[in-house]
Structure formats: structure tokens, C-alpha cells
Motif scaffolding. Sequence first.
Motif, short mmCIF file in Angstrom:
data_model
loop_
_atom_site.label_atom_id
_atom_site.label_comp_id
_atom_site.label_asym_id
_atom_site.label_seq_id
_atom_site.Cartn_x
_atom_site.Cartn_y
_atom_site.Cartn_z
N ALA A 132 35.74 60.82 33.44
CA ALA A 132 36.55 60.68 34.74
C ALA A 132 35.98 59.48 35.60
O ALA A 132 35.57 59.52 36.83
CB ALA A 132 36.48 61.94 35.48
N PHE A 133 35.60 58.40 34.89
CA PHE A 133 35.15 56.97 35.70
C PHE A 133 36.51 56.45 36.37
O PHE A 133 37.40 55.98 35.60
CB PHE A 133 34.72 56.01 34.56
N PRO A 134 36.23 56.43 37.53
CA PRO A 134 37.53 56.00 38.39
C PRO A 134 37.75 54.47 38.36
O PRO A 134 36.62 53.57 38.28
CB PRO A 134 37.18 56.30 39.77
N PRO A 135 38.66 53.56 38.37
CA PRO A 135 38.84 52.19 38.39
C PRO A 135 38.43 51.98 39.90
O PRO A 135 38.19 52.55 40.86
CB PRO A 135 40.26 52.06 38.45
N PRO A 136 37.86 50.75 39.85
CA PRO A 136 37.58 49.85 41.22
C PRO A 136 38.65 50.36 42.25
O PRO A 136 39.71 50.10 42.02
CB PRO A 136 37.23 48.40 40.93
N GLY A 137 38.29 50.40 43.55
CA GLY A 137 39.31 50.45 44.33
C GLY A 137 39.75 48.89 44.87
O GLY A 137 39.58 48.07 44.21
N SER A 138 40.50 48.84 46.05
CA SER A 138 41.29 47.69 46.49
C SER A 138 40.65 47.70 47.96
O SER A 138 40.21 48.24 48.67
CB SER A 138 42.56 47.89 46.69
N PRO A 139 40.39 46.06 48.21
CA PRO A 139 40.73 44.84 47.36
C PRO A 139 39.63 44.77 46.43
O PRO A 139 38.23 45.29 46.56
CB PRO A 139 40.53 44.03 48.36
N ASN A 140 39.81 43.91 45.28
CA ASN A 140 38.93 43.65 44.26
C ASN A 140 39.00 42.49 43.53
O ASN A 140 40.07 41.54 43.97
CB ASN A 140 38.93 44.86 43.09
N ASP A 141 38.27 42.25 42.73
CA ASP A 141 38.23 40.82 42.13
C ASP A 141 39.41 40.57 41.06
O ASP A 141 39.67 39.40 40.51
CB ASP A 141 36.82 40.45 41.57
N LEU A 142 39.86 41.72 40.66
CA LEU A 142 41.49 41.64 39.95
C LEU A 142 42.39 40.83 40.62
O LEU A 142 43.35 40.29 40.31
CB LEU A 142 41.71 42.89 39.39
N GLU A 143 42.44 41.64 41.94
CA GLU A 143 43.30 41.06 42.92
C GLU A 143 43.37 39.55 43.59
O GLU A 143 44.09 38.95 44.09
CB GLU A 143 43.73 42.06 43.82
N HIS A 144 41.89 39.34 43.71
CA HIS A 144 41.38 38.10 44.31
C HIS A 144 40.70 37.42 43.23
O HIS A 144 39.49 37.61 43.06
CB HIS A 144 40.83 38.65 45.67
N ASP A 145 40.90 36.02 43.01
CA ASP A 145 40.40 35.24 42.03
C ASP A 145 39.20 34.52 42.84
O ASP A 145 39.14 33.95 43.73
CB ASP A 145 41.25 34.15 41.73
N LEU A 146 37.83 34.94 42.24
CA LEU A 146 36.68 34.24 42.59
C LEU A 146 36.19 33.18 41.96
O LEU A 146 35.05 32.74 42.26
CB LEU A 146 35.40 35.36 42.64
N THR A 147 36.93 32.76 41.29
CA THR A 147 36.49 31.42 40.62
C THR A 147 35.94 30.47 41.46
O THR A 147 35.01 29.74 41.09
CB THR A 147 37.32 30.91 39.30
N PRO A 148 36.74 30.01 42.38
CA PRO A 148 36.25 28.98 43.18
C PRO A 148 34.88 29.06 43.83
O PRO A 148 34.12 28.30 44.07
CB PRO A 148 37.42 28.91 44.26
N LEU A 149 34.64 30.32 44.09
CA LEU A 149 33.14 30.69 44.64
C LEU A 149 31.94 30.42 43.53
O LEU A 149 30.99 30.06 44.00
CB LEU A 149 33.00 32.17 45.08
#
Length: 333
Positions: free
Chosen positions: A83-100
Motif C-alpha cells: 500500500a505504498f501511496p503515490p507522491p502527492g501534489s504538487p510534485n516533480d512529475l507535474e513541474h519540471d525541475l530540469t532548469p534547477l
Amino acid sequence: MDQEHWGRLQAFMRERGFSRFFVSQPENFAWLTGGSNTLGLGEGVAYLEVGEEIVLHTTRIEHPRMLEEEVPGLPVRVHPWYAFPPPGSPNDLEHDLTPLRLRLSQEAQATFRRLGREAAHAVGEVVRAARPGWRERELAGALSEALWALGIRPLLLLVAGEERVFRHRHPLPKDHPLGRAFMAVVCAERQGLVANLTRMAHLGDREVEARYRKVLRVEEVALDRSRPGTSLGAVLASLQAAYGAVGFPGAWEEHHQGGVGGYRPREAVATPGHPLRLQPGMALAWNPSLPGAKVEDTFLLTEGGLENLTEDPLWPGVEVGGRRRPDLWRAGG
């Protein structure tokens, strides 16, 4: 924990009004912690919840190992494996952290230097020991053993012997002899950072040697253009012109030419008109190629120029444009 990288994430959260943010992508997890949240097959077994404090979420299976070996000292919330829950929101699937991630902290640069130096030495030793009668898979196995012995994970190992080096740009190792000319390509990872390098060897194959000299001339142009403020698109345009100058005007379309590296083999690949501007602290890995020849190292862009992170002083060198570049190794010599 890399405090400079954490500072960038916190600034990102403030700018967007996020009081909480979840980090699950392996490249972001490593960028922030220097640890791994996967089992090597892309399966995420942990993620971070960033708020007033940083909480590690993981399963009962992974809990002891994660705290002992990957991210010691973090508060942890343990979940049942079923029962491992998915990460909540906001997260790095929704927001690209590549520029950082593109500009590496001083701590990450120091880690990268050690990784690049050790990976290049290991690859060089193995390729120099290889003989024309070896099979491609034998060379790949020796490379993997040498890297793992140093705690370096081979994300990618490509090997092409004489039969295939002119045919394939991404040659997965097969049961073919190395023969008179062969190539080894490695993406080597440790603490999330990835060093890219290619080494070539030959024994009297004049066509491989002639093409390798041309590839070095193409790379020289890319390295000369790799300066703070230059866009990725501008570097690619210079590469396109350089291929024409050596008699292969369309070769740039046959394989990507590289770009910005770091926590992935390529964080950003140079494409026509790409607007990203190069900045000090970025890692660069260009890989110009022709059928039968390829050159590649990982460089750190600094205010004073390029620092070769994967230079091997024991590998034969040739001066190109005032830089020491890897020459062909005379296999069996």
C-alpha cells in the motif's frame, strides 16, 4: 544533502507559493540527496515530501537500507509494501525541475571530478588491455566489472567491433569479435551524476583513422563555441557547418550531437534553435560522430573555459585546437 541545490528548490517553491512539494524522479532525488531511490530498473521505492521539514516516504522493505545507505538522518514515514501511496501534489512529475539542475553546486562539481577521473581511468585500462580476438560482450563485461569495482554504475555500455562500427551509432554488445577497430561508449553514474565518454582503438584500419581525425575537427568547433552565454542552438549550428567543412554536410542528422549533462546522460540535447544559454557550472558532453568514428568526453564549463572531467593521462593524446584530446589506441600494440 547538497545545501545549494536544496536552496534552489526552496526558492522555486516560494516563487510558486508551494508550502509542500513532492520529489520522486530519480534524477531529482539524487540531485538533492546524492542518494538513489530506485532499484536500478527505474522502479521508485522512495520519495521526498518537502515542507517545514523533509520527510522520506518508503516501504517497510526499503526502510532500513534507505536510512543506512542512501539518505541517513531524514525523518521517515514507512508504508506497507502493498500500500505504498503515490507522491502527492504538487510534485516533480507535474513541474519540471530540469532548469534547477543544470548548474552544478561546488559540492557536485567536486563529486563529478572524482567520478570522471575514476571512470576514465577504468575504461582506459580495460580498452588498452583488449585484444582483437575479444568478443564485444567480453569487452562490455570487463568494462562493467571495472566500473562496479569503483562503485560506479554503468548506465549504458555500447561496444562495436570491426564488423559493426561503421553500421550502428548505438551498438549494444553482441557476440562479434573486436577485430582491427572497435569502440567503447560508457555512461557512468555515481551519486546521481553521469559521466559520458567514448574511447576507440584500431590496428591498421586507415578508414577509421581518417574519419576519427575528421570527427576531432568537428568536435574542436563545438568546444570552441562552448562559452558562457552561447545557446545550445548556436553550438549546434557551428557543428553543422563543421561537418560540411570535413566533407559530411548531412552527418549531424544521423545522430544527436550531445548537449548539457549532469544527473542524466543528457539533461538537454542540442537541437536547431535551442534557446538554452550555457552558464558556468554546467556539464557538457558533445559526441560528434561519423560511421566508424566517434569522440566524447564530459567537460565542466567554468568562467575560465572548459575543464575535461574525463581526461585520462594514461590514454594516448593528440593536440587539437590547443586541447589534449584522446587519440586512437593501437589495439594489440
